[in-house]
Write a protein that holds these residues in place. Structure first.
Motif, PDB file in Angstrom:
ATOM      1  N   LEU A   1       0.833  -1.197   0.000  1.00  0.00           N
ATOM      2  CA  LEU A   1       0.000   0.000   0.000  1.00  0.00           C
ATOM      3  C   LEU A   1       0.873   1.255   0.000  1.00  0.00           C
ATOM      4  O   LEU A   1       1.714   1.428   0.877  1.00  0.00           O
ATOM      5  CB  LEU A   1      -0.863  -0.050   1.265  1.00  0.00           C
ATOM      6  N   SER A   2       0.676   2.138  -0.996  1.00  0.00           N
ATOM      7  CA  SER A   2       1.528   3.328  -1.082  1.00  0.00           C
ATOM      8  C   SER A   2       0.972   4.492  -0.266  1.00  0.00           C
ATOM      9  O   SER A   2       1.697   5.411   0.072  1.00  0.00           O
ATOM     10  CB  SER A   2       1.708   3.744  -2.546  1.00  0.00           C
ATOM     11  N   VAL A   3      -0.325   4.448   0.015  1.00  0.00           N
ATOM     12  CA  VAL A   3      -0.935   5.522   0.813  1.00  0.00           C
ATOM     13  C   VAL A   3      -1.420   4.902   2.122  1.00  0.00           C
ATOM     14  O   VAL A   3      -2.377   4.126   2.121  1.00  0.00           O
ATOM     15  CB  VAL A   3      -2.129   6.167   0.065  1.00  0.00           C
ATOM     16  N   PRO A   4      -0.748   5.216   3.242  1.00  0.00           N
ATOM     17  CA  PRO A   4      -1.133   4.577   4.507  1.00  0.00           C
ATOM     18  C   PRO A   4      -2.573   4.930   4.893  1.00  0.00           C
ATOM     19  O   PRO A   4      -3.096   5.980   4.511  1.00  0.00           O
ATOM     20  CB  PRO A   4      -0.155   5.166   5.528  1.00  0.00           C
ATOM     21  N   VAL A   5      -3.176   4.041   5.644  1.00  0.00           N
ATOM     22  CA  VAL A   5      -4.532   4.298   6.127  1.00  0.00           C
ATOM     23  C   VAL A   5      -4.483   5.471   7.104  1.00  0.00           C
ATOM     24  O   VAL A   5      -3.600   5.542   7.952  1.00  0.00           O
ATOM     25  CB  VAL A   5      -5.086   3.033   6.822  1.00  0.00           C
ATOM     26  N   GLY A   6      -5.401   6.415   6.921  1.00  0.00           N
ATOM     27  CA  GLY A   6      -5.404   7.606   7.780  1.00  0.00           C
ATOM     28  C   GLY A   6      -6.814   8.000   8.192  1.00  0.00           C
ATOM     29  O   GLY A   6      -7.781   7.324   7.826  1.00  0.00           O
ATOM     30  N   PRO A   7      -6.915   9.094   8.922  1.00  0.00           N
ATOM     31  CA  PRO A   7      -8.224   9.529   9.444  1.00  0.00           C
ATOM     32  C   PRO A   7      -9.221   9.889   8.346  1.00  0.00           C
ATOM     33  O   PRO A   7     -10.432   9.880   8.585  1.00  0.00           O
ATOM     34  CB  PRO A   7      -7.877  10.748  10.313  1.00  0.00           C
ATOM     35  N   GLU A   8      -8.732  10.216   7.152  1.00  0.00           N
ATOM     36  CA  GLU A   8      -9.637  10.583   6.065  1.00  0.00           C
ATOM     37  C   GLU A   8     -10.330   9.371   5.451  1.00  0.00           C
ATOM     38  O   GLU A   8     -11.316   9.509   4.725  1.00  0.00           O
ATOM     39  CB  GLU A   8      -8.851  11.293   4.955  1.00  0.00           C
ATOM     40  N   ASP A   9      -9.798   8.200   5.726  1.00  0.00           N
ATOM     41  CA  ASP A   9     -10.334   6.996   5.087  1.00  0.00           C
ATOM     42  C   ASP A   9     -11.715   6.636   5.616  1.00  0.00           C
ATOM     43  O   ASP A   9     -12.059   6.929   6.751  1.00  0.00           O
ATOM     44  CB  ASP A   9      -9.378   5.822   5.338  1.00  0.00           C
ATOM     45  N   HIS A  10     -12.487   5.966   4.769  1.00  0.00           N
ATOM     46  CA  HIS A  10     -13.777   5.403   5.194  1.00  0.00           C
ATOM     47  C   HIS A  10     -13.492   4.052   5.812  1.00  0.00           C
ATOM     48  O   HIS A  10     -12.965   3.157   5.151  1.00  0.00           O
ATOM     49  CB  HIS A  10     -14.703   5.228   4.000  1.00  0.00           C
ATOM     50  N   SER A  11     -13.839   3.927   7.065  1.00  0.00           N
ATOM     51  CA  SER A  11     -13.453   2.735   7.814  1.00  0.00           C
ATOM     52  C   SER A  11     -14.669   2.149   8.516  1.00  0.00           C
ATOM     53  O   SER A  11     -15.548   2.873   8.969  1.00  0.00           O
ATOM     54  CB  SER A  11     -12.373   3.157   8.816  1.00  0.00           C
ATOM     55  N   ARG A  12     -14.692   0.826   8.563  1.00  0.00           N
ATOM     56  CA  ARG A  12     -15.795   0.110   9.194  1.00  0.00           C
ATOM     57  C   ARG A  12     -15.189  -0.978  10.075  1.00  0.00           C
ATOM     58  O   ARG A  12     -14.209  -1.599   9.685  1.00  0.00           O
ATOM     59  CB  ARG A  12     -16.638  -0.510   8.083  1.00  0.00           C
ATOM     60  N   GLY A  13     -15.772  -1.177  11.247  1.00  0.00           N
ATOM     61  CA  GLY A  13     -15.160  -2.104  12.204  1.00  0.00           C
ATOM     62  C   GLY A  13     -14.408  -1.303  13.247  1.00  0.00           C
ATOM     63  O   GLY A  13     -14.270  -0.081  13.107  1.00  0.00           O
ATOM     64  N   PRO A  14     -13.913  -1.957  14.289  1.00  0.00           N
ATOM     65  CA  PRO A  14     -13.275  -1.231  15.394  1.00  0.00           C
ATOM     66  C   PRO A  14     -12.073  -0.412  14.933  1.00  0.00           C
ATOM     67  O   PRO A  14     -11.234  -0.912  14.185  1.00  0.00           O
ATOM     68  CB  PRO A  14     -12.854  -2.336  16.371  1.00  0.00           C
ATOM     69  N   GLU A  15     -12.021   0.847  15.370  1.00  0.00           N
ATOM     70  CA  GLU A  15     -10.940   1.725  14.913  1.00  0.00           C
ATOM     71  C   GLU A  15      -9.588   1.279  15.413  1.00  0.00           C
ATOM     72  O   GLU A  15      -8.560   1.549  14.787  1.00  0.00           O
ATOM     73  CB  GLU A  15     -11.209   3.158  15.378  1.00  0.00           C
TER      74      GLU A  15
ATOM     75  N   LEU B   1     -21.824  11.720  -0.518  1.00  0.00           N
ATOM     76  CA  LEU B   1     -22.628  11.349   0.654  1.00  0.00           C
ATOM     77  C   LEU B   1     -21.738  11.243   1.887  1.00  0.00           C
ATOM     78  O   LEU B   1     -22.175  11.523   3.007  1.00  0.00           O
ATOM     79  CB  LEU B   1     -23.353  10.021   0.406  1.00  0.00           C
ATOM     80  N   GLY B   2     -20.492  10.874   1.659  1.00  0.00           N
ATOM     81  CA  GLY B   2     -19.533  10.798   2.762  1.00  0.00           C
ATOM     82  C   GLY B   2     -19.367  12.151   3.451  1.00  0.00           C
ATOM     83  O   GLY B   2     -19.182  12.228   4.665  1.00  0.00           O
ATOM     84  N   LEU B   3     -19.468  13.215   2.671  1.00  0.00           N
ATOM     85  CA  LEU B   3     -19.356  14.561   3.253  1.00  0.00           C
ATOM     86  C   LEU B   3     -20.523  14.843   4.191  1.00  0.00           C
ATOM     87  O   LEU B   3     -20.469  15.760   5.002  1.00  0.00           O
ATOM     88  CB  LEU B   3     -19.314  15.618   2.129  1.00  0.00           C
ATOM     89  N   GLN B   4     -21.588  14.049   4.073  1.00  0.00           N
ATOM     90  CA  GLN B   4     -22.742  14.200   4.971  1.00  0.00           C
ATOM     91  C   GLN B   4     -22.793  13.060   5.990  1.00  0.00           C
ATOM     92  O   GLN B   4     -23.818  12.812   6.612  1.00  0.00           O
ATOM     93  CB  GLN B   4     -24.040  14.235   4.155  1.00  0.00           C
ATOM     94  N   GLY B   5     -21.699  12.345   6.120  1.00  0.00           N
ATOM     95  CA  GLY B   5     -21.650  11.262   7.102  1.00  0.00           C
ATOM     96  C   GLY B   5     -22.435  10.031   6.696  1.00  0.00           C
ATOM     97  O   GLY B   5     -22.799   9.215   7.536  1.00  0.00           O
ATOM     98  N   LYS B   6     -22.702   9.895   5.390  1.00  0.00           N
ATOM     99  CA  LYS B   6     -23.526   8.776   4.934  1.00  0.00           C
ATOM    100  C   LYS B   6     -22.790   7.889   3.928  1.00  0.00           C
ATOM    101  O   LYS B   6     -23.424   7.246   3.097  1.00  0.00           O
ATOM    102  CB  LYS B   6     -24.823   9.311   4.315  1.00  0.00           C
ATOM    103  N   PHE B   7     -21.479   7.884   4.026  1.00  0.00           N
ATOM    104  CA  PHE B   7     -20.731   7.103   3.043  1.00  0.00           C
ATOM    105  C   PHE B   7     -21.159   5.640   3.032  1.00  0.00           C
ATOM    106  O   PHE B   7     -21.457   5.070   1.974  1.00  0.00           O
ATOM    107  CB  PHE B   7     -19.220   7.178   3.297  1.00  0.00           C
ATOM    108  N   TRP B   8     -21.185   4.997   4.194  1.00  0.00           N
ATOM    109  CA  TRP B   8     -21.424   3.546   4.212  1.00  0.00           C
ATOM    110  C   TRP B   8     -22.848   3.196   3.805  1.00  0.00           C
ATOM    111  O   TRP B   8     -23.071   2.156   3.176  1.00  0.00           O
ATOM    112  CB  TRP B   8     -21.091   2.961   5.588  1.00  0.00           C
ATOM    113  N   GLU B   9     -23.791   4.070   4.136  1.00  0.00           N
ATOM    114  CA  GLU B   9     -25.173   3.806   3.686  1.00  0.00           C
ATOM    115  C   GLU B   9     -25.225   3.776   2.165  1.00  0.00           C
ATOM    116  O   GLU B   9     -25.858   2.915   1.556  1.00  0.00           O
ATOM    117  CB  GLU B   9     -26.116   4.906   4.202  1.00  0.00           C
ATOM    118  N   MET B  10     -24.528   4.732   1.547  1.00  0.00           N
ATOM    119  CA  MET B  10     -24.536   4.804   0.086  1.00  0.00           C
ATOM    120  C   MET B  10     -23.737   3.642  -0.506  1.00  0.00           C
ATOM    121  O   MET B  10     -24.151   3.026  -1.494  1.00  0.00           O
ATOM    122  CB  MET B  10     -23.932   6.143  -0.351  1.00  0.00           C
TER     123      MET B  10
END
Lengths: 151, 178
Positions: free
Chosen positions: B7-21, B82-91
Motif C-alpha cells: 500500500l503506497s498511501v497509509p490508512v489515515g483519518p480521512e479513510d472510510h473505515s468500518r469495524g473497530p478503529e 454522501l460521505g461529506l454528509q456522514g452517509k458514506f457507508w449507507e450509500m
C-alpha cells in the motif's frame, strides 16, 4: 532469462490491427511492453484493464503502452473491443513467439509468453523489467515508477 | 525479480473505515461499484467483518475502471459526496446492493432514499471535491500495485489469494493469529 536493465531492446515490427503495423524504433518516447500469456484469460483481462485505466498516468509522462501476446491480430481485435482496452495489442503470431523469445520470456513448453513487463527508454535500452508468476496480475506500480525514474 | 506490492498511501483519518478503529488488523479494499466481482466481494467482506468483529476493520477506497464500467466513476463520486454528509457507508451498501442500475437518475434516487441533503450533494459534486478524491484514490491504487477489481491489502500487503469466503477467512485466521 528475461532481458534486464541495460540490455538493448530488440526492435520489432508487428501487426496491431489489420493493415496497421507498429515498429518499436518508430515510437517516440518511452515504451512499456506488456507481455501476457493469452487473450481472454481472466488474469490477463484484469491486468490489461488495470493498465488501460492507468494509461492516463503513463500518457502524462509521455510513455506508450503496448500489449503483446502470441494471439493473432483477429483475436486481439475482438478481445480489445470486448474489454475496452485502449492501447495497441501486438500479435507475436508468426513466427510464433519470436519477439517473446528475443526478450527472453517465451515458454516453449506452453507455447505462450511469460507475464512480463519491460520499460524501454528513449535510447531503446531496457530500463526495468519484471516477470510475474503466470497466474498473478502484476499491477502497474513498478512500470509507473520505472517510467518516472527516466529523465 | 517480482516484488511484493504494498500500500503506497497509509490508512489515515480521512479513510472510510468500518469495524473497530483500534482493530489490530486492517483490510483495505480498492473497489469499483459497477464491477460484478466487487459486488460479490461486498457480501463476503461483510461476513469477514462479522467473523473477525474484534480484530478486523475494513477501509474502502475507489478504483473505478471507467473504460469497462461507464457508471463506476459517477457512483464513486456519489458515495464520496454522501460521505461529506456522514452517509458514506449507507450509500456504499446501497450501490453494491443495486449494481444493476447506477444511472444518474438512480444515483440521485438512492441519495434521497438515505435522506441526504440533495441540494448539498449537487453543490459538492459541482465543486469537484468528490471527483478529486476518487482520482486520488485511483492513483494511490495504481501506485500500490492494485491488479484488478477488487484488490485487497491485508495490513498493507497485497493479497493475491482467492477472496471467496472460506479461503479468505482461512488466510485471515492464520494472519491474525500467527
Amino acid at each position: 532469462m528475461a532481458l534486464e536493465k541495460g540490455a538493448a531492446a530488440p526492435d520489432f515490427t508487428l501487426f496491431a490491427a489489420p493493415g496497421e503495423e507498429v515498429t518499436l524504433s518508430g515510437i517516440d518516447g518511452p515504451v512499456v511492453l506488456i507481455f501476457y500469456p493469452a487473450d481472454w484469460s481472466p488474469v490477463c483481462s484484469d491486468e490489461l484493464s488495470v493498465f488501460t485505466a492507468a494509461n492516463k498516468l503513463f500518457q502524462a509522462r509521455g510513455a506508450q503502452l503496448l500489449g503483446i501476446s502470441v494471439d493473432s491480430l483477429w483475436s486481439h481485435q475482438a478481445f480489445k473491443a470486448d474489454r475496452k482496452l485502449e492501447f495497441p495489442l501486438l500479435a507475436d503470431f508468426h513466427p510464433k513467439g519470436e519477439i517473446a523469445q528475443s526478450y527472453g520470456v517465451y515458454r516453449p513448453n506452453d507455447g505462450i509468453s511469460e507475464r512480463a513487463l519491460f520499460v524501454i527508454d528513449r535510447d531503446r535500452h531496457i530500463a526495468w523489467s519484471e516477470v510475474s508468476p503466470i497466474g498473478v496480475s502484476p499491477g502497474a506500480d513498478g512500470a509507473l515508477r520505472a517510467v518516472e525514474a527516466l529523465t | 525479480m517480482s516484488n511484493v506490492a504494498s500500500l503506497s498511501v497509509p490508512v489515515g483519518p480521512e479513510d472510510h473505515s468500518r469495524g473497530p478503529e483500534d482493530a489490530k488488523h486492517t483490510l483495505v479494499e480498492y473497489g469499483d461499484y459497477q464491477c460484478p466481482y466487487c459486488g460479490q466481494a461486498h457480501f463476503i467482506v461483510e461476513r469477514l467483518l462479522e467473523t473477525f468483529s474484534d480484530s478486523l476493520r475494513l477501509v474502502f477506497r475507489n478504483l473505478p475502471l471507467a473504460e469497462v464500467h461507464p457508471h463506476a466513476e459517477a457512483a464513486a463520486e456519489m458515495a464520496e459526496a454522501l460521505g461529506l454528509q456522514g452517509k458514506f457507508w449507507e450509500m456504499h451498501d446501497t450501490l453494491f446492493e443495486n449494481q444493476r442500475d447506477l444511472s444518474e437518475a438512480a444515483l440521485l434516487r438512492y441519495a434521497e432514499n438515505v435522506d441526504a441533503d440533495v441540494t448539498q450533494v449537487h453543490k459538492d459534486l459541482a465543486d469537484g471535491g468528490p471527483r478529486r478524491r476518487v482520482e486520488a484514490d485511483f492513483e494511490g491504487a495504481i501506485r500500490s500495485g492494485a491488479n484488478g477489481t477488487p484488490t485487497f491489502f491485508v495490513n498493507g500487503v497485497r493479497y493475491d489469494g482467492s477472496w471467496q469466503y472460506e479461503s479468505f477467512a482461512e488466510f485471515l485466521q492464520a494472519a491474525l493469529n500467527p
